[in-house]
Design a protein around this motif. Structure first.
Motif, PDB file in Angstrom:
ATOM      1  N   ARG A 177     -17.424  53.497  64.811  1.00  0.00           N
ATOM      2  CA  ARG A 177     -16.788  53.100  63.872  1.00  0.00           C
ATOM      3  C   ARG A 177     -18.754  53.497  62.454  1.00  0.00           C
ATOM      4  O   ARG A 177     -19.959  53.239  62.894  1.00  0.00           O
ATOM      5  CB  ARG A 177     -17.008  51.674  63.204  1.00  0.00           C
ATOM      6  CG  ARG A 177     -15.665  51.146  64.044  1.00  0.00           C
ATOM      7  CD  ARG A 177     -15.045  49.954  63.916  1.00  0.00           C
ATOM      8  NE  ARG A 177     -13.869  49.322  64.397  1.00  0.00           N
ATOM      9  CZ  ARG A 177     -12.605  49.611  63.596  1.00  0.00           C
ATOM     10  NH1 ARG A 177     -12.667  50.372  62.117  1.00  0.00           N
ATOM     11  NH2 ARG A 177     -11.719  49.530  64.009  1.00  0.00           N
ATOM     12  N   ARG A 178     -17.861  53.122  61.303  1.00  0.00           N
ATOM     13  CA  ARG A 178     -19.690  53.964  60.665  1.00  0.00           C
ATOM     14  C   ARG A 178     -20.773  52.382  61.148  1.00  0.00           C
ATOM     15  O   ARG A 178     -20.258  50.781  61.256  1.00  0.00           O
ATOM     16  CB  ARG A 178     -19.436  53.359  59.029  1.00  0.00           C
ATOM     17  CG  ARG A 178     -20.147  53.259  58.552  1.00  0.00           C
ATOM     18  CD  ARG A 178     -20.209  53.453  56.555  1.00  0.00           C
ATOM     19  NE  ARG A 178     -20.819  53.821  55.958  1.00  0.00           N
ATOM     20  CZ  ARG A 178     -20.986  53.744  54.969  1.00  0.00           C
ATOM     21  NH1 ARG A 178     -19.626  53.256  54.228  1.00  0.00           N
ATOM     22  NH2 ARG A 178     -22.175  54.469  53.258  1.00  0.00           N
ATOM     23  N   GLY A 179     -21.923  52.544  60.784  1.00  0.00           N
ATOM     24  CA  GLY A 179     -22.800  51.518  61.118  1.00  0.00           C
ATOM     25  C   GLY A 179     -23.133  51.344  62.911  1.00  0.00           C
ATOM     26  O   GLY A 179     -24.527  50.499  63.312  1.00  0.00           O
ATOM     27  N   ASP A 180     -22.266  51.840  63.888  1.00  0.00           N
ATOM     28  CA  ASP A 180     -22.422  51.497  65.234  1.00  0.00           C
ATOM     29  C   ASP A 180     -23.862  52.707  65.494  1.00  0.00           C
ATOM     30  O   ASP A 180     -23.804  53.432  64.968  1.00  0.00           O
ATOM     31  CB  ASP A 180     -20.928  52.221  66.233  1.00  0.00           C
ATOM     32  CG  ASP A 180     -19.854  51.780  66.246  1.00  0.00           C
ATOM     33  OD1 ASP A 180     -19.536  50.038  65.482  1.00  0.00           O
ATOM     34  OD2 ASP A 180     -18.492  51.979  66.989  1.00  0.00           O
ATOM     35  N   GLU A 181     -24.345  52.132  66.631  1.00  0.00           N
ATOM     36  CA  GLU A 181     -25.035  52.996  67.541  1.00  0.00           C
ATOM     37  C   GLU A 181     -25.011  54.397  67.419  1.00  0.00           C
ATOM     38  O   GLU A 181     -23.720  54.787  68.058  1.00  0.00           O
ATOM     39  CB  GLU A 181     -26.026  52.451  68.119  1.00  0.00           C
ATOM     40  CG  GLU A 181     -26.980  52.652  69.042  1.00  0.00           C
ATOM     41  CD  GLU A 181     -27.215  51.994  70.082  1.00  0.00           C
ATOM     42  OE1 GLU A 181     -27.721  52.336  70.845  1.00  0.00           O
ATOM     43  OE2 GLU A 181     -26.730  51.252  70.918  1.00  0.00           O
ATOM     44  N   GLY A 182     -25.464  55.235  66.679  1.00  0.00           N
ATOM     45  CA  GLY A 182     -25.571  56.808  67.401  1.00  0.00           C
ATOM     46  C   GLY A 182     -26.658  57.334  68.367  1.00  0.00           C
ATOM     47  O   GLY A 182     -27.181  57.906  68.507  1.00  0.00           O
ATOM     48  N   ASP A 183     -25.802  57.036  69.673  1.00  0.00           N
ATOM     49  CA  ASP A 183     -27.212  57.446  70.881  1.00  0.00           C
ATOM     50  C   ASP A 183     -26.301  58.402  71.923  1.00  0.00           C
ATOM     51  O   ASP A 183     -26.563  59.056  73.036  1.00  0.00           O
ATOM     52  CB  ASP A 183     -27.476  56.027  71.511  1.00  0.00           C
ATOM     53  CG  ASP A 183     -26.314  55.666  72.281  1.00  0.00           C
ATOM     54  OD1 ASP A 183     -24.609  56.169  71.915  1.00  0.00           O
ATOM     55  OD2 ASP A 183     -26.139  55.134  73.293  1.00  0.00           O
ATOM     56  N   SER A 184     -24.907  59.038  70.745  1.00  0.00           N
ATOM     57  CA  SER A 184     -24.633  59.585  71.635  1.00  0.00           C
ATOM     58  C   SER A 184     -23.491  61.339  70.572  1.00  0.00           C
ATOM     59  O   SER A 184     -23.836  60.876  69.681  1.00  0.00           O
ATOM     60  CB  SER A 184     -22.752  59.411  72.773  1.00  0.00           C
ATOM     61  OG  SER A 184     -22.833  59.307  72.315  1.00  0.00           O
ATOM     62  N   LEU A 185     -23.244  62.109  70.486  1.00  0.00           N
ATOM     63  CA  LEU A 185     -22.679  62.646  70.105  1.00  0.00           C
ATOM     64  C   LEU A 185     -21.628  63.608  70.847  1.00  0.00           C
ATOM     65  O   LEU A 185     -21.439  63.261  72.893  1.00  0.00           O
ATOM     66  CB  LEU A 185     -22.868  63.895  69.867  1.00  0.00           C
ATOM     67  CG  LEU A 185     -24.338  65.537  70.439  1.00  0.00           C
ATOM     68  CD1 LEU A 185     -23.177  66.461  70.845  1.00  0.00           C
ATOM     69  CD2 LEU A 185     -24.931  66.509  69.142  1.00  0.00           C
ATOM     70  N   MET A 186     -20.510  64.062  70.251  1.00  0.00           N
ATOM     71  CA  MET A 186     -19.306  64.206  70.784  1.00  0.00           C
ATOM     72  C   MET A 186     -18.735  65.724  71.072  1.00  0.00           C
ATOM     73  O   MET A 186     -18.609  66.850  69.540  1.00  0.00           O
ATOM     74  CB  MET A 186     -18.551  63.780  70.969  1.00  0.00           C
ATOM     75  CG  MET A 186     -18.462  61.840  71.711  1.00  0.00           C
ATOM     76  SD  MET A 186     -16.458  61.428  71.021  1.00  0.00           S
ATOM     77  CE  MET A 186     -17.782  59.231  70.261  1.00  0.00           C
ATOM     78  N   VAL A 187     -17.706  67.038  71.512  1.00  0.00           N
ATOM     79  CA  VAL A 187     -17.900  68.515  70.757  1.00  0.00           C
ATOM     80  C   VAL A 187     -16.303  67.743  71.434  1.00  0.00           C
ATOM     81  O   VAL A 187     -15.846  67.549  72.667  1.00  0.00           O
ATOM     82  CB  VAL A 187     -18.581  69.391  72.399  1.00  0.00           C
ATOM     83  CG1 VAL A 187     -17.620  70.533  71.545  1.00  0.00           C
ATOM     84  CG2 VAL A 187     -20.239  69.592  71.901  1.00  0.00           C
ATOM     85  N   ILE A 188     -15.165  67.976  70.560  1.00  0.00           N
ATOM     86  CA  ILE A 188     -13.647  67.933  70.614  1.00  0.00           C
ATOM     87  C   ILE A 188     -13.587  68.944  71.642  1.00  0.00           C
ATOM     88  O   ILE A 188     -14.098  70.077  71.442  1.00  0.00           O
ATOM     89  CB  ILE A 188     -13.207  67.295  69.440  1.00  0.00           C
ATOM     90  CG1 ILE A 188     -14.252  66.458  68.621  1.00  0.00           C
ATOM     91  CG2 ILE A 188     -11.121  67.355  68.853  1.00  0.00           C
ATOM     92  CD1 ILE A 188     -13.507  65.582  68.783  1.00  0.00           C
TER      93      ILE A 188
END
Length: 118
Positions: free
Chosen positions: A18-29
């Motif tokens: 969700r918007r505002g969640d911590e951004g400690d990772s990215l994902m490759v679909i």
């Protein structure tokens, strides 16, 4: 990076973040489709992008260390490779060409957002 990635699965309709969640990772679909959206102050949904296999998501927050800039929802059963910030940065420091690839993805998304605003 793939060796350090963790495979994650999401059911149709499940929130990846969700918007505002911590951004400690990215994902490759890897499989499935994901909707990137935000909700306006008057409760309208604004769809920013649809992502599919091979697409990156979460790159903005993972690069700047701030919260997620939008909601991400699985439109169908979805599988992704989750890569933590610490692992990503270690590789990017050793392989600048990979960083340029991410910058290219960001530039493409910015162009798309500009076109949507127009």
């Amino acid at each position: 990076l793939i060796g350090r990635a963790r495979r994650v699965r999401f059911a149709k309709g499940e929130m990846l973040y969700r918007r505002g969640d911590e951004g400690d990772s990215l994902m490759v679909i890897l499989a499935g489709r994901v909707k990137i959206s935000n909700i306006t102050d008057d409760a309208r949904e604004v769809v920013l992008n649809f992502l599919g296999p091979g697409d990156l998501n979460g790159e903005i927050a993972v690069l700047d260390g701030k919260g997620r800039s939008a909601d991400a929802t699985a439109l169908e059963p979805t599988e992704a490779a989750l890569i933590h910030r610490r692992d990503l940065f270690a590789v990017l420091e050793r392989h600048p060409a990979a960083l340029l690839g991410i910058v290219g993805v960001l530039a493409s998304k910015l162009r798309m957002a500009s076109a949507m605003v127009e």
